[in-house]
Scaffold this motif. Structure first.
Motif, PDB file in Angstrom:
ATOM      1  N   LYS A  28       0.848  -1.292   0.006  1.00 26.04           N
ATOM      2  CA  LYS A  28       0.110  -0.105   0.053  1.00 26.04           C
ATOM      3  C   LYS A  28       1.004   1.086   0.247  1.00 26.04           C
ATOM      4  O   LYS A  28       1.748   1.391   0.896  1.00 26.04           O
ATOM      5  N   ASN A  29       0.542   2.116  -0.979  1.00 25.93           N
ATOM      6  CA  ASN A  29       1.618   3.370  -1.058  1.00 25.93           C
ATOM      7  C   ASN A  29       0.799   4.767  -1.456  1.00 25.93           C
ATOM      8  O   ASN A  29      -0.389   4.497  -1.793  1.00 25.93           O
ATOM      9  N   PRO A  30       1.233   5.812  -1.005  1.00 22.37           N
ATOM     10  CA  PRO A  30       0.460   6.899  -1.011  1.00 22.37           C
ATOM     11  C   PRO A  30       0.111   7.367  -2.644  1.00 22.37           C
ATOM     12  O   PRO A  30       0.757   6.750  -3.426  1.00 22.37           O
ATOM     13  N   ILE A  31      -0.782   8.113  -2.870  1.00 22.27           N
ATOM     14  CA  ILE A  31      -1.497   8.340  -4.016  1.00 22.27           C
ATOM     15  C   ILE A  31      -0.305   9.238  -4.875  1.00 22.27           C
ATOM     16  O   ILE A  31      -0.393   8.841  -6.052  1.00 22.27           O
ATOM     17  N   SER A  32       0.475   9.982  -4.332  1.00 25.26           N
ATOM     18  CA  SER A  32       1.538  10.631  -5.246  1.00 25.26           C
ATOM     19  C   SER A  32       2.654   9.706  -5.422  1.00 25.26           C
ATOM     20  O   SER A  32       3.648  10.223  -6.249  1.00 25.26           O
ATOM     21  N   SER A  33       2.863   8.465  -4.961  1.00 25.53           N
ATOM     22  CA  SER A  33       4.118   7.716  -5.270  1.00 25.53           C
ATOM     23  C   SER A  33       4.228   7.298  -6.844  1.00 25.53           C
ATOM     24  O   SER A  33       3.245   6.937  -7.585  1.00 25.53           O
ATOM     25  N   THR A  34       5.320   7.125  -6.970  1.00 29.55           N
ATOM     26  CA  THR A  34       5.629   6.789  -8.555  1.00 29.55           C
ATOM     27  C   THR A  34       6.311   5.172  -8.367  1.00 29.55           C
ATOM     28  O   THR A  34       6.470   4.556  -9.350  1.00 29.55           O
ATOM     29  N   ARG A  35       6.965   5.126  -7.319  1.00 29.10           N
ATOM     30  CA  ARG A  35       7.415   3.784  -7.220  1.00 29.10           C
ATOM     31  C   ARG A  35       7.138   3.045  -5.536  1.00 29.10           C
ATOM     32  O   ARG A  35       6.699   3.769  -4.588  1.00 29.10           O
ATOM     33  N   CYS A  36       6.985   1.802  -5.620  1.00 30.72           N
ATOM     34  CA  CYS A  36       6.726   0.985  -4.348  1.00 30.72           C
ATOM     35  C   CYS A  36       7.625   1.259  -3.366  1.00 30.72           C
ATOM     36  O   CYS A  36       9.000   1.355  -3.550  1.00 30.72           O
ATOM     37  N   ARG A  37       7.331   1.600  -2.029  1.00 28.83           N
ATOM     38  CA  ARG A  37       8.229   1.603  -0.844  1.00 28.83           C
ATOM     39  C   ARG A  37       8.688   0.478  -0.435  1.00 28.83           C
ATOM     40  O   ARG A  37       9.794   0.424   0.265  1.00 28.83           O
ATOM     41  N   LYS A  38       8.056  -0.885  -0.736  1.00 26.83           N
ATOM     42  CA  LYS A  38       8.607  -2.097  -0.236  1.00 26.83           C
ATOM     43  C   LYS A  38       9.786  -2.741  -1.302  1.00 26.83           C
ATOM     44  O   LYS A  38      10.854  -3.177  -0.856  1.00 26.83           O
ATOM     45  N   CYS A  39       9.222  -2.842  -2.740  1.00 25.63           N
ATOM     46  CA  CYS A  39       9.974  -3.517  -3.390  1.00 25.63           C
ATOM     47  C   CYS A  39      10.595  -2.824  -4.535  1.00 25.63           C
ATOM     48  O   CYS A  39      11.219  -2.888  -5.530  1.00 25.63           O
ATOM     49  N   HIS A  40      10.421  -1.517  -4.525  1.00 25.40           N
ATOM     50  CA  HIS A  40      10.807  -0.284  -5.522  1.00 25.40           C
ATOM     51  C   HIS A  40      10.521  -0.408  -6.877  1.00 25.40           C
ATOM     52  O   HIS A  40      11.008  -0.118  -7.656  1.00 25.40           O
ATOM     53  N   SER A  41       9.381  -1.203  -7.015  1.00 23.34           N
ATOM     54  CA  SER A  41       8.796  -1.623  -8.491  1.00 23.34           C
ATOM     55  C   SER A  41       8.151  -0.068  -9.104  1.00 23.34           C
ATOM     56  O   SER A  41       7.709   0.636  -8.135  1.00 23.34           O
ATOM     57  N   ASP A  42       8.087  -0.091 -10.284  1.00 23.61           N
ATOM     58  CA  ASP A  42       7.362   1.114 -10.859  1.00 23.61           C
ATOM     59  C   ASP A  42       5.933   0.650 -11.282  1.00 23.61           C
ATOM     60  O   ASP A  42       5.193   1.311 -11.953  1.00 23.61           O
ATOM     61  N   GLN A  43       5.510  -0.562 -11.162  1.00 23.39           N
ATOM     62  CA  GLN A  43       4.317  -1.018 -11.406  1.00 23.39           C
ATOM     63  C   GLN A  43       3.164  -0.676 -10.518  1.00 23.39           C
ATOM     64  O   GLN A  43       3.105  -1.762  -9.443  1.00 23.39           O
ATOM     65  N   MET A  44       2.330   0.066 -10.492  1.00 24.85           N
ATOM     66  CA  MET A  44       1.536   0.580  -9.785  1.00 24.85           C
ATOM     67  C   MET A  44       0.233   0.879 -10.262  1.00 24.85           C
ATOM     68  O   MET A  44       0.057   0.840 -11.495  1.00 24.85           O
ATOM     69  N   ARG A  45      -1.056   0.411  -9.407  1.00 22.37           N
ATOM     70  CA  ARG A  45      -2.389   0.756  -9.794  1.00 22.37           C
ATOM     71  C   ARG A  45      -3.004   1.507  -8.552  1.00 22.37           C
ATOM     72  O   ARG A  45      -2.467   1.398  -7.599  1.00 22.37           O
ATOM     73  N   LEU A  46      -4.276   2.126  -9.275  1.00 24.24           N
ATOM     74  CA  LEU A  46      -4.774   2.838  -8.082  1.00 24.24           C
ATOM     75  C   LEU A  46      -5.809   1.706  -7.733  1.00 24.24           C
ATOM     76  O   LEU A  46      -6.305   0.879  -8.221  1.00 24.24           O
ATOM     77  N   LYS A  47      -6.165   2.024  -6.308  1.00 24.16           N
ATOM     78  CA  LYS A  47      -7.293   1.175  -5.674  1.00 24.16           C
ATOM     79  C   LYS A  47      -8.490   1.297  -6.254  1.00 24.16           C
ATOM     80  O   LYS A  47      -9.141   2.345  -6.635  1.00 24.16           O
ATOM     81  N   ASN A  48      -9.109   0.004  -6.414  1.00 20.64           N
ATOM     82  CA  ASN A  48     -10.658   0.054  -7.036  1.00 20.64           C
ATOM     83  C   ASN A  48     -11.456   0.609  -6.041  1.00 20.64           C
ATOM     84  O   ASN A  48     -11.470   0.213  -5.088  1.00 20.64           O
TER      85      ASN A  48
END
Length: 55
Positions: A28-48
């Protein structure tokens, strides 16, 4: 117990619905993030945020 105060209800909805989920680790990451805080991946989606019951 439902929240009666409109301001408190809006704050609760913001916290529960407005964030991003990582595709790789599910973090779970902030809405403004571009990379994951845990695995540093840039593959993110918005919560449904669809309303209604699960099927």
């Amino acid at each position: 117990m439902p929240i009666a105060d409109a301001t408190k209800k809006q704050i609760a909805q913001q916290r529960r619905l407005y964030f991003k989920i990582c595709f790789r680790c599910g973090g779970k990451n902030p809405i403004s993030s571009t990379r994951c805080r845990k695995c540093h991946s840039d593959q993110m989606r918005l919560k449904n945020r669809t309303l209604g019951a699960k099927k």
